[in-house]
Design a protein around this motif. Sequence first.
Motif, PDB file in Angstrom:
ATOM      1  N   UNK A 177       0.790  -1.230   0.000  1.00  0.00           N
ATOM      2  CA  UNK A 177       0.000   0.000   0.000  1.00  0.00           C
ATOM      3  C   UNK A 177       0.826   1.286   0.000  1.00  0.00           C
ATOM      4  N   UNK A 178       2.044   1.224   0.493  1.00  0.00           N
ATOM      5  CA  UNK A 178       2.860   2.426   0.687  1.00  0.00           C
ATOM      6  C   UNK A 178       3.074   3.259  -0.581  1.00  0.00           C
ATOM      7  N   UNK A 179       3.462   2.673  -1.704  1.00  0.00           N
ATOM      8  CA  UNK A 179       3.689   3.515  -2.889  1.00  0.00           C
ATOM      9  C   UNK A 179       2.468   4.336  -3.301  1.00  0.00           C
ATOM     10  N   UNK A 180       1.295   3.723  -3.339  1.00  0.00           N
ATOM     11  CA  UNK A 180       0.089   4.453  -3.745  1.00  0.00           C
ATOM     12  C   UNK A 180      -0.310   5.494  -2.705  1.00  0.00           C
ATOM     13  N   UNK A 181      -0.122   5.165  -1.425  1.00  0.00           N
ATOM     14  CA  UNK A 181      -0.460   6.115  -0.370  1.00  0.00           C
ATOM     15  C   UNK A 181       0.398   7.369  -0.476  1.00  0.00           C
ATOM     16  N   UNK A 182       1.703   7.187  -0.585  1.00  0.00           N
ATOM     17  CA  UNK A 182       2.612   8.338  -0.682  1.00  0.00           C
ATOM     18  C   UNK A 182       2.325   9.120  -1.955  1.00  0.00           C
ATOM     19  N   UNK A 183       2.107   8.416  -3.049  1.00  0.00           N
ATOM     20  CA  UNK A 183       1.790   9.066  -4.313  1.00  0.00           C
ATOM     21  C   UNK A 183       0.534   9.931  -4.176  1.00  0.00           C
TER      22      UNK A 183
END
Length: 110
Positions: free
Chosen positions: A76-82
């Motif tokens: 989930x981290x990449x989409x959340x930060x994006x």
Amino acid sequence: MTADNAGAPDDLEILLVHLADHGHADQVGTWMSPDVTNLPITGKELLGALPEGSLSDLAAELDLSVQEYADYLAQELPALVDGLSPQGELPENENDEDALWAFAVEEAGA
């Protein structure tokens, strides 16, 4: 995160700086950039970059193993930060101090 979670990143910016400082600057850079595809990170990489035990309390609260929780966060981290950095920067006055952790607890517990 609360003060009793010693060693755990307490906000998204600290987490991202920590990841970047521990060999994952390329991934973090793509998550922050509006112009490139997000590079993935694995749960194993996430655990290797974070202080030992930093995910233990939240994993236990969610009745997940630390590895399961790290795998979930890594997914989930990449989409959340994006999503939180559409202009390539995190908001300066982020009202939700624990955006990552609140999201992770809410989503994993759902």
